[in-house]
Design an enzyme around this catalytic site. Structure first.
Site, PDB file in Angstrom:
ATOM      1  N   LYS A 158      24.317 -15.898 -74.228  1.00  0.00           N
ATOM      2  CA  LYS A 158      25.257 -16.606 -73.356  1.00  0.00           C
ATOM      3  C   LYS A 158      26.657 -15.990 -73.499  1.00  0.00           C
ATOM      4  O   LYS A 158      27.308 -15.667 -72.526  1.00  0.00           O
ATOM      5  CB  LYS A 158      25.274 -18.089 -73.727  1.00  0.00           C
ATOM      6  CG  LYS A 158      26.245 -18.912 -72.924  1.00  0.00           C
ATOM      7  CD  LYS A 158      26.172 -20.388 -73.259  1.00  0.00           C
ATOM      8  CE  LYS A 158      27.282 -21.131 -72.528  1.00  0.00           C
ATOM      9  NZ  LYS A 158      27.281 -22.568 -72.776  1.00  0.00           N
ATOM     10  N   GLU A 187      24.503 -11.026 -84.470  1.00  0.00           N
ATOM     11  CA  GLU A 187      23.124 -10.574 -84.697  1.00  0.00           C
ATOM     12  C   GLU A 187      22.568  -9.887 -83.451  1.00  0.00           C
ATOM     13  O   GLU A 187      21.963  -8.808 -83.517  1.00  0.00           O
ATOM     14  CB  GLU A 187      22.212 -11.760 -85.036  1.00  0.00           C
ATOM     15  CG  GLU A 187      22.522 -12.465 -86.339  1.00  0.00           C
ATOM     16  CD  GLU A 187      23.438 -13.670 -86.160  1.00  0.00           C
ATOM     17  OE1 GLU A 187      24.322 -13.630 -85.269  1.00  0.00           O
ATOM     18  OE2 GLU A 187      23.282 -14.636 -86.919  1.00  0.00           O
ATOM     19  N   GLY A 198      23.413 -23.329 -74.938  1.00  0.00           N
ATOM     20  CA  GLY A 198      22.457 -22.346 -75.464  1.00  0.00           C
ATOM     21  C   GLY A 198      21.073 -22.938 -75.675  1.00  0.00           C
ATOM     22  O   GLY A 198      20.062 -22.391 -75.231  1.00  0.00           O
ATOM     23  N   ARG A 199      21.004 -24.089 -76.344  1.00  0.00           N
ATOM     24  CA  ARG A 199      19.688 -24.676 -76.658  1.00  0.00           C
ATOM     25  C   ARG A 199      19.055 -25.367 -75.459  1.00  0.00           C
ATOM     26  O   ARG A 199      17.957 -25.914 -75.559  1.00  0.00           O
ATOM     27  CB  ARG A 199      19.799 -25.613 -77.862  1.00  0.00           C
ATOM     28  CG  ARG A 199      20.838 -26.705 -77.724  1.00  0.00           C
ATOM     29  CD  ARG A 199      21.182 -27.320 -79.085  1.00  0.00           C
ATOM     30  NE  ARG A 199      22.306 -28.232 -79.021  1.00  0.00           N
ATOM     31  CZ  ARG A 199      23.583 -27.871 -79.124  1.00  0.00           C
ATOM     32  NH1 ARG A 199      23.895 -26.601 -79.277  1.00  0.00           N
ATOM     33  NH2 ARG A 199      24.557 -28.769 -79.063  1.00  0.00           N
ATOM     34  N   GLU A 202      21.036 -29.217 -83.915  1.00  0.00           N
ATOM     35  CA  GLU A 202      22.303 -28.643 -83.451  1.00  0.00           C
ATOM     36  C   GLU A 202      22.997 -29.612 -82.495  1.00  0.00           C
ATOM     37  O   GLU A 202      24.218 -29.611 -82.374  1.00  0.00           O
ATOM     38  CB  GLU A 202      22.059 -27.281 -82.762  1.00  0.00           C
ATOM     39  CG  GLU A 202      23.299 -26.389 -82.771  1.00  0.00           C
ATOM     40  CD  GLU A 202      23.019 -24.931 -82.381  1.00  0.00           C
ATOM     41  OE1 GLU A 202      23.016 -24.058 -83.262  1.00  0.00           O
ATOM     42  OE2 GLU A 202      22.806 -24.675 -81.184  1.00  0.00           O
ATOM     43  N   HIS A 262      -2.658 -29.340 -94.580  1.00  0.00           N
ATOM     44  CA  HIS A 262      -2.939 -28.570 -95.800  1.00  0.00           C
ATOM     45  C   HIS A 262      -1.655 -28.041 -96.419  1.00  0.00           C
ATOM     46  O   HIS A 262      -1.687 -27.121 -97.233  1.00  0.00           O
ATOM     47  CB  HIS A 262      -3.920 -27.440 -95.475  1.00  0.00           C
ATOM     48  CG  HIS A 262      -5.230 -27.982 -94.973  1.00  0.00           C
ATOM     49  ND1 HIS A 262      -6.253 -28.358 -95.808  1.00  0.00           N
ATOM     50  CD2 HIS A 262      -5.638 -28.283 -93.717  1.00  0.00           C
ATOM     51  CE1 HIS A 262      -7.263 -28.828 -95.087  1.00  0.00           C
ATOM     52  NE2 HIS A 262      -6.910 -28.806 -93.807  1.00  0.00           N
ATOM     53  N   LYS A 300      30.007 -18.289 -89.588  1.00  0.00           N
ATOM     54  CA  LYS A 300      30.172 -17.047 -88.801  1.00  0.00           C
ATOM     55  C   LYS A 300      31.463 -16.342 -89.205  1.00  0.00           C
ATOM     56  O   LYS A 300      31.504 -15.120 -89.356  1.00  0.00           O
ATOM     57  CB  LYS A 300      30.260 -17.371 -87.301  1.00  0.00           C
ATOM     58  CG  LYS A 300      28.937 -17.690 -86.628  1.00  0.00           C
ATOM     59  CD  LYS A 300      29.183 -17.836 -85.119  1.00  0.00           C
ATOM     60  CE  LYS A 300      28.024 -18.481 -84.408  1.00  0.00           C
ATOM     61  NZ  LYS A 300      28.317 -18.813 -83.015  1.00  0.00           N
TER      62      LYS A 300
END
Ligand code: F6P
Length: 546
Positions: A221, A227, A282-283, A368, A399, A509
């Site tokens: 965005k 990253e 973003g999400r 978030e 499990h 950040k």
């Protein structure tokens, strides 16, 4: 425009006090007794809508509790807030933005205005471009620099620019295989995802790719995320090294972003950019051009169905009365469990291999959005907000961590998600899968007494919801995601928080930026705390200076 009623902190509302009394009144009531006393409990506490059923009867609730929860939702003006979101008001107050991921799934004949402009035409124009581009890639009409059709797509992005498309591509793979077998047409395109800055992630992906047949989708965005930009630069260098010509970038890179200038500076032409707007968080961006890898992986028609399913859920959320409204009910159960019964976590267990990435997607969506400590007016929250979300595909969860859920002193409400019809031909597997899901929910609720062997004692009385989709296709997947989006939204409204910013990610950040410089320039670390300085010195000795 904000509503005056919003300004009252939720814990000061009479409806909150009423729920506290309800909770105290329940004492050590066991759900086993609630079921024994009321044979119609399932009918009372379940909602069926076209395509999905939610059973919430295995929560520690009574009719009176539900009535008070609905009254709380009403008092917090959930209905007004919902309309303000759908109408494009500036509800993301700290970033001064509208929140309009719902506009991305609107049919072309509807209208949504932002700053006096109808945004639906832009949405559909972008969709047409996504359709044409993905059709070209899938048919082989879009070729790489040397004329080879694309065989591998690598999506480079992180957070919302990775988790949504990654999860959806995986979730629809079996569905897509079944569809393509039915029509005798197989598309041989491998869509992969790189998010982590760890060089192993991109290295592993690049090693097995043919540069002439690889397309990179750089999804960000902001187009500034460290990253993503580092991975994209590495990919570009790898490509230009292999097909030694800068011109190759044009044929092998596309960008999904809101930041045209940064895209241009990176070296991707605006012709290869699929834009979206800053009113898409973003999400919440899987519905925007961030969904392009999905179109390439499973075809545009499936992506369109995905949007249509989400729109159907939007319609349900906007029109169903609060007490029959799936996202509202799920949100209220979450509030009850978190704030009154004091359960700190939520386990999300899709009994579906294809939905195995859904829990991590939900971690970003929920944590978030609602992992906040202040309300939308900057006041410290006096109540707990979002839970710790975790999960795993069933039956694998049985499990790993289900032991704790059944017998630990910590009670973890659980969402079981199932599809009634499978996408594979192994009916007996599906029967066993569904039986396991129902059995876990039943065992958590009922428990089992064993006075002779305490280690075999199951206390039960542990809440869970069961959500059953008709099947796991694109339409129902769209419904599922929109359902959880709206659940998270309603909880944010009740807690009085802004679910659409994420300032909590900024400090780390900034520190990372400073530390990168210090690592690179081997600067002195004397202004750092002794832990960070000591660790840096150790790492410099072991790696950087070696
Ligand atoms: O994790 C923080 C965050 O800002 C997320 O909200 C977002 O999805 C992600 O980083 C990636 O951001 P971008 O799409 O701008 O690269």
């Amino acid at each position: 425009m904000s509503n005056k009623r919003e300004h009252i902190p939720v814990h000061q509302r009479p409806e909150w006090s009423a729920l506290k009394s309800q909770c105290n009144g329940l004492g050590d009531l066991h759900m086993r007794d609630l079921f024994a006393d009321d044979p119609a409990r399932f009918e009372k506490f379940s909602i069926a809508i076209p395509g999905a059923l939610l059973d919430y009867s295995k929560h520690k609730i009574t009719g009176a509790v539900m009535n008070d929860l609905i009254a709380l939702a009403r008092a917090c003006d959930v209905e007004g807030a919902r309309e303000r979101m759908f109408n494009g008001e500036i509800i993301n107050v700290s970033e001064k933005r509208a929140v309009l991921h719902t506009a991305l799934r609107r049919p072309a004949d509807e209208e949504v205005y932002v700053d006096g402009e109808d945004v639906v035409p832009f949405v559909h124009k972008t969709l047409f471009r996504m359709r044409d581009f993905s059709n070209d890639v899938r048919s082989g009409a879009w070729t790489g620099f040397t004329g080879k059709p694309i065989k591998t797509i690598i999506n480079i992005g992180i957070g919302g620019s990775d988790l949504g498309p990654r999860m959806v591509c995986k979730a629809l793979k079996s569905f897509e295989i079944r569809q393509s077998q039915a029509c005798g047409q197989t598309i041989d395109i491998d869509v992969r995802f790189v998010s982590n800055i760890d060089g192993d992630a991109i290295h592993e992906r690049l090693q097995s790719c043919d540069p002439e047949a690889t397309l990179f989708i750089v999804a960000s965005k902001s187009f500034m995320t460290q990253e993503t930009m580092a991975n994209a630069e590495t990919a570009k260098a790898w490509l230009v090294d292999a097909l030694p010509d800068e011109e190759a970038v044009k044929h092998h890179f596309v960008a999904l972003s809101t930041n045209e200038e940064a895209v241009r500076q990176f070296g991707i032409s605006p012709d290869n950019m699929f834009a979206f707007k800053d009113w898409v968080g973003g999400r919440y961006s899987v519905w925007s051009s961030i969904g392009l890898p999905i179109c390439c992986a499973v075809g545009f028609d499936a992506y369109q169905d995905f949007l249509t399913g989400a729109h159907a859920m939007d319609h349900h959320f906007q029109s169903a009365p609060l007490d029959k409204n799936m996202p509202v009910i799920m949100a209220l159960l979450g509030i009850w469990n978190r704030n009154f019964l004091n359960y700190p976590a939520l386990a999300i267990l899709p009994y579906s291999h294809d939905l195995r990435d859904f829990p991590v997607y939900m971690q970003q969506l929920d944590m978030e959005s609602n992992g906040k400590g202040v309300d939308r007016y900057g006041r410290t929250l006096e109540v707990k907000s979002g839970p710790v979300v975790f999960g795993e595909a069933g039956t694998n969860a049985q499990h790993t961590f289900m032991q704790l859920l059944h017998q630990s002193a910590e009670i973890v409400p659980t969402d079981f998600i199932m599809a009634a019809r499978p996408n594979h031909p192994y009916q007996d597997h599906h029967t066993q899968l569904l039986a396991n899901a129902l059995a876990q929910s039943q065992a958590l609720m009922e428990g089992q007494d064993n006075k002779d062997a305490p280690h075999r004692h199951f206390p039960g009385n542990r809440p869970s919801s069961c959500l059953i989709l008709d099947t796991l296709d694109a339409y129902h997947l769209g419904m599922l995601l929109a359902l959880y989006e709206h659940k998270v939204f309603v909880q944010g409204v009740i807690w009085g928080i802004n679910s659409f910013d994420q300032w909590g990610v900024e400090l780390g950040k900034t520190h990372a930026g400073t530390l990168i410089e210090r690592f690179e320039n081997t600067q002195k670390t004397d202004t750092l705390d002794s832990s960070t300085a000591g660790l840096m010195a150790y790492l410099q000795e072991k790696f950087i200076n070696s």
